[in-house]
Design a protein around this motif. Structure first.
Motif, PDB file in Angstrom:
ATOM      1  N   TYR A   1      98.194  36.032 -19.907  1.00  0.00           N
ATOM      2  CA  TYR A   1      99.272  36.835 -20.470  1.00  0.00           C
ATOM      3  C   TYR A   1      99.386  38.162 -19.721  1.00  0.00           C
ATOM      4  O   TYR A   1      98.389  38.824 -19.440  1.00  0.00           O
ATOM      5  N   ARG A   2     100.610  38.571 -19.354  1.00  0.00           N
ATOM      6  CA  ARG A   2     100.861  39.814 -18.640  1.00  0.00           C
ATOM      7  C   ARG A   2     101.669  40.746 -19.551  1.00  0.00           C
ATOM      8  O   ARG A   2     102.877  40.568 -19.722  1.00  0.00           O
ATOM      9  N   PRO A   3     100.965  41.754 -20.136  1.00  0.00           N
ATOM     10  CA  PRO A   3     101.626  42.641 -21.104  1.00  0.00           C
ATOM     11  C   PRO A   3     102.835  43.364 -20.529  1.00  0.00           C
ATOM     12  O   PRO A   3     103.829  43.577 -21.219  1.00  0.00           O
ATOM     13  N   ASP A   4     102.751  43.768 -19.242  1.00  0.00           N
ATOM     14  CA  ASP A   4     103.861  44.516 -18.668  1.00  0.00           C
ATOM     15  C   ASP A   4     105.137  43.673 -18.571  1.00  0.00           C
ATOM     16  O   ASP A   4     106.251  44.195 -18.624  1.00  0.00           O
ATOM     17  N   GLU A   5     104.957  42.353 -18.438  1.00  0.00           N
ATOM     18  CA  GLU A   5     106.116  41.474 -18.359  1.00  0.00           C
ATOM     19  C   GLU A   5     106.436  40.821 -19.701  1.00  0.00           C
ATOM     20  O   GLU A   5     107.467  40.161 -19.836  1.00  0.00           O
TER      21      GLU A   5
END
Length: 369
Positions: free
Chosen positions: A181-185
Motif C-alpha cells: 500500500y502506498r499512502p501518498d497515492e
C-alpha cells in the motif's frame, strides 16, 4: 409538459390529440408506422384512439418493418413486431421471403416462427430457420454459462493454483498485499493474487426427464426447455430426456443436442393430456431414486385429472423427484391452473416457477449431493 412529452401523447392518442400540436418529420413517420399497425384495432376505433381512417394502409409489410427499425429503439421494434403477429395475425412478418431475408432476429420473432411454420413452404422455412438459429445461439450462450456455473462445484477455503476470475479470493489477496500500500497515492498494488479451489463431489448417474407442454400458450417454455436440455446434454452425471406433449406424446431426446432442429420439429397447439405424458416419462425411468421428472405445463388437464394425480403420486412414492414448473422462461412468469397444481403438490410434487438457471441449480444440487 415538455415538447417531447406532448409528442409522445400525440403518438399514443393519434388524430384525436391533434390539438396538442403538429408533429415533426420523424414523428410523422412514427405516427404512420403506428397507424399502419394499430389503426386496424376495432376497439381503439370505437374509442377514437389511434384510429386509422377509411383508407387502405399505404405501407407494405416490408416497408413498415424497415421504417420501425429506423424510427424506434430495439425494445419497441420487438414489441411492434410481436403485436403484428400475435394481436393482428400479420403472418407475412415471418412468412414473406423478402421480409425473412432482411429482418433482425429476436425472441419475439422466434415465437412467431414456431407458431406459423406450418404455413411455410420449404423455401420460406429455410429462411425462417435463420431466425431460429440466431436466437437459439444467443440463448445458448447465456444459459450455458448458468448451467456450467451450477455444475462446477462449491468453493473451498483452501487456495488454488488455477487462476479464474470467478474464484478470486478478495479477502486473502488484500491481506497478503497490504505491504504494497502506498499512502501518498492512496493505492494498494496487488503483487500476488489468491484464488479459491473448488470441490467436486462424487457424481452418480441421474436421469433428468423434461416433460414439456407444447400447447399454444407454452411457447416460451418450449423454447427454454429445448435450450436447457441442450445445455444439460453431455454434463457428467446427467442423462437428459426431452418429451413434448399435447394430446399425444413425442419423444425428442434424439435431437436434444441440436435445439434448432428440435424446435423446428415441435408442433405447437392442440389440447393437453398431461397424465399421458407423465405415464410415458415414468416408463423411461431406470433407477427411480436417481431420476428427476420436471413437468412443465400450465396444468390445465384435458385428460383425466385423477389419472394425472395418481401417476405423480406413484412416482413420488417410488423415490423419484417430481417438479411441477408453471413457467420455464427467463422471467418465470407463472400462469397456471392452481387447483390442479395444488393437487399435485399435495401428493409430493412441489409446483412453482423456475428460470432455466434455477432448474440447472436444482439438478446440480441433486446430482452432486
Amino acid at each position: 409538459m415538455t415538447d417531447s412529452d406532448l409528442e409522445r401523447w400525440r403518438l399514443v392518442l393519434g388524430d384525436p390529440a391533434a390539438a396538442l400540436g403538429d408533429l415533426g418529420p420523424d414523428a410523422v413517420r412514427r405516427d404512420a408506422a403506428l397507424r399502419w399497425l394499430y389503426g386496424r384495432d376495432d376497439e381503439h376505433a370505437k374509442r377514437d384512439v389511434r384510429t386509422g381512417g377509411d383508407g387502405a394502409p399505404a405501407l407494405t409489410t416490408v416497408d413498415w418493418l424497415g421504417d420501425i427499425t429506423r424510427l424506434f429503439p430495439q425494445e419497441t421494434v420487438e414489441r411492434l413486431q410481436r403485436d403484428a403477429v400475435e394481436l393482428y395475425e400479420i403472418t407475412d412478418v415471418v412468412t414473406d421471403p423478402e421480409v425473412l431475408r432482411t429482418i433482425e432476429p429476436n425472441p419475439g420473432l422466434l415465437r412467431a416462427v414456431l407458431q406459423t411454420k406450418h404455413l411455410m413452404n420449404p423455401e420460406v422455412l429455410r429462411l425462417a430457420r435463420r431466425i431460429v438459429e440466431a436466437v437459439v445461439r444467443d440463448l445458448m450462450a447465456t444459459m450455458a454459462t448458468e448451467v456450467r456455473a451450477a455444475f462446477t462445484g462449491t468453493r473451498a477455503r483452501k487456495p488454488s493454483r488455477w487462476k479464474q476470475a470467478r474464484d478470486f479470493d478478495v479477502t486473502r489477496t488484500l491481506r497478503a498485499n497490504l505491504g504494497h500500500y502506498r499512502p501518498d497515492e492512496r493505492r494498494l498494488y496487488m503483487e500476488t493474487p489468491h484464488f479459491f479451489s473448488r470441490t467436486r463431489k462424487q457424481v452418480d448417474q441421474w436421469q433428468v426427464i423434461l416433460l414439456v407442454d407444447q400447447s399454444g400458450s407454452m411457447t416460451d417454455s418450449v423454447i427454454h426447455s429445448a435450450v436447457t436440455a441442450a445445455c444439460l446434454w453431455g454434463l457428467p452425471g446427467v442423462r437428459t430426456h426431452l418429451v413434448a406433449f399435447d394430446t399425444e406424446v413425442v419423444d425428442l431426446t434424439s435431437d436434444v443436442d441440436d435445439p434448432v432442429e428440435l424446435l423446428m420439429k415441435v408442433q405447437l397447439g392442440g389440447g393437453t393430456n398431461i397424465a399421458k405424458a407423465v405415464l410415458y416419462g415414468a416408463s423411461l425411468i431406470e433407477q427411480p431414486r436417481r431420476a428427476i421428472v420436471a413437468l412443465i405445463s400450465d396444468f390445465y388437464e384435458g385428460g383425466s385429472e385423477q389419472t394425472l394425480v395418481r401417476a405423480v403420486r406413484d412416482l413420488v412414492e417410488q423415490g423419484t423427484k417430481v417438479l411441477g414448473l408453471a413457467a420455464l422462461d427467463s422471467q418465470a412468469n407463472p400462469a397456471y391452473d392452481r387447483s390442479t397444481a395444488q393437487r399435485l403438490a399435495n401428493v409430493g410434487a412441489p409446483v412453482g416457477a423456475m428460470t432455466p438457471g434455477q432448474l440447472a441449480q436444482f439438478i446440480a444440487e441433486q446430482v452432486t449431493r
